[in-house]
Enzyme design. Structure first.
Site, short mmCIF file in Angstrom:
data_model
loop_
_atom_site.label_atom_id
_atom_site.label_comp_id
_atom_site.label_asym_id
_atom_site.label_seq_id
_atom_site.Cartn_x
_atom_site.Cartn_y
_atom_site.Cartn_z
N ARG A 153 0.84 -1.21 0.00
CA ARG A 153 0.00 0.00 0.00
C ARG A 153 0.88 1.26 0.00
NH1 ARG A 153 -1.75 1.81 5.95
NH2 ARG A 153 -0.20 0.68 7.15
N GLU A 155 -18.66 4.43 -0.41
CA GLU A 155 -17.88 3.72 -1.43
C GLU A 155 -18.66 3.45 -2.72
OE1 GLU A 155 -16.28 2.92 2.63
OE2 GLU A 155 -18.28 2.75 1.72
N PHE A 169 -14.43 -2.91 1.29
CA PHE A 169 -15.43 -1.94 0.84
C PHE A 169 -15.42 -1.81 -0.68
CE2 PHE A 169 -13.92 0.01 5.01
CZ PHE A 169 -14.77 -0.78 5.75
N HIS A 191 -5.44 -3.03 2.23
CA HIS A 191 -5.84 -3.75 3.44
C HIS A 191 -6.60 -5.05 3.10
CE1 HIS A 191 -4.82 0.22 4.85
NE2 HIS A 191 -4.84 -0.20 6.11
N ASP A 201 -8.16 -5.47 13.13
CA ASP A 201 -9.49 -5.03 12.70
C ASP A 201 -10.48 -6.18 12.61
OD1 ASP A 201 -8.61 -2.46 12.63
OD2 ASP A 201 -8.50 -2.30 10.46
N ARG A 219 -1.71 -4.33 3.94
CA ARG A 219 -1.40 -3.39 5.01
C ARG A 219 0.00 -3.62 5.57
NH1 ARG A 219 -4.32 -3.41 10.98
NH2 ARG A 219 -3.28 -1.57 11.83
#
Length: 313
Positions: free
Chosen positions: A10, A58, A83, A109, A117, A167
């Site tokens: 990323r 999104e 998303f 991610h 998460d 990530r």
């Protein structure tokens, strides 16, 4: 491994967008209130007038990207994979895929390395979802060097592209001067004769580590890096399968519908051989550190080594 350079894909994604902003004046980057996490904030700092924060919306962002593409822009819509592929699937399918618009999706991610998460954010299904959209290119780079190359290739490609980034920081393995990336082409990183390991994303490094362990025990593993999940380099994989007679797939994604599914489909039609799929099995993830989760689900070098050893024996 402490001395090995590690960079999150990323990070390379955000830096690449900023780098290519000058040579691609039509490039516009959209984000959904996550520019710091997705690293598109690097582009925003350099080209604030070409960065659009769409907020936590999104699906709407995908529609805006579709509209921008019709004006001649090259929009890159960015958010977490959960998303981009999950929440906005209908808009990606109907507003981008169906009219085959020139929209790029930067999904960060992805996979279980989102870590703490937890399962709600650990998208292990995005490759499977995107594979079903006709004409969608899917790129899943193994390191920072390949991530940069993917962004360049996506910007040059006419049509929708889904780019998958992680990530966690991962080892840089493609620093050779002769490294070249081409959409639809795999890369043999290590030649072997006993088993083929077809890996993608962060699992490419795990496959190389596993191959080194196997070599010490007399098992000669061929390692193939597949960055382009779709279109898949069927010829390369089939040729290797014909040589070794056994194939293992390795991915930070569900074994259902991802690289493992794509390879099985291809080999069933051209070169049927036994296949072992390494990845997230038919389960959701859980909260934990990225390192602990990778080890628990058998996606590190040791885990891949154990599964390949059992498979070949």
């Amino acid at each position: 491994m402490a001395d090995v350079k590690k960079i999150a894909t990323r990070e390379a994604y955000g830096n690449a967008l900023a780098e290519f902003g000058e040579s691609y004046p039509e490039l516009v980057v959209l984000d959904a209130d996550l520019a710091t996490a997705t690293k598109t904030g690097v582009f925003k700092k350099k080209y604030p007038e070409r960065h659009i924060d769409c907020g936590i919306a999104e699906a709407n962002m995908m529609g805006i990207a579709a509209g921008l593409s019709l004006t001649g822009k090259i929009p890159v819509a960015s958010t977490f994979a959960m998303f981009a592929a999950g929440r906005a699937f209908e808009q990606v399918r109907n507003s981008i895929g169906y009219p085959h618009l020139n929209v790029k999706i930067g999904a960060t991610h992805a996979g279980i390395t989102v870590g703490e998460d937890g399962a709600s954010h650990q998208c292990n299904e995005d490759i499977a979802l995107m594979r079903t959209i006709p004409g969608m290119i899917i790129l899943n780079p193994s390191d920072a060097v390949e991530a940069r190359a993917c962004v360049k290739a996506a910007l040059d490609h006419q049509g929708p592209v889904y780019m998958r980034f992680g990530r966690a920081a991962v080892p840089v393995i493609n620093e050779e001067e002769d490294y070249r990336f081409e959409i639809g082409k795999g890369q043999i990183l290590r030649e072997g004769k006993d088993v083929t390991i077809v890996a993608t994303g962060m699992l490419v490094n795990s496959a190389l580590e596993a191959a080194a362990k196997l070599e010490a025990e007399g098992v000669d593993a061929e390692v193939i890096n597949i960055c382009t999940i779709k279109p898949l380099d069927r010829e390369l994989i089939a040729a290797s399968a014909e040589k070794t007679g056994k194939v293992v797939t390795a991915e930070e994604h569900s074994i259902i519908g991802g690289l493992g599914g794509a390879v099985c489909e291809a080999l069933a039609e051209s070169c049927p051989v036994p296949v072992c799929r390494i990845g997230i099995e038919d389960v959701f993830g859980e909260s934990g550190s990225a390192e602990a989760l990778v080890a628990k689900y058998g996606l590190d070098g040791e885990g891949v080594y154990r599964k390949v050893k059992k498979f070949v024996s």
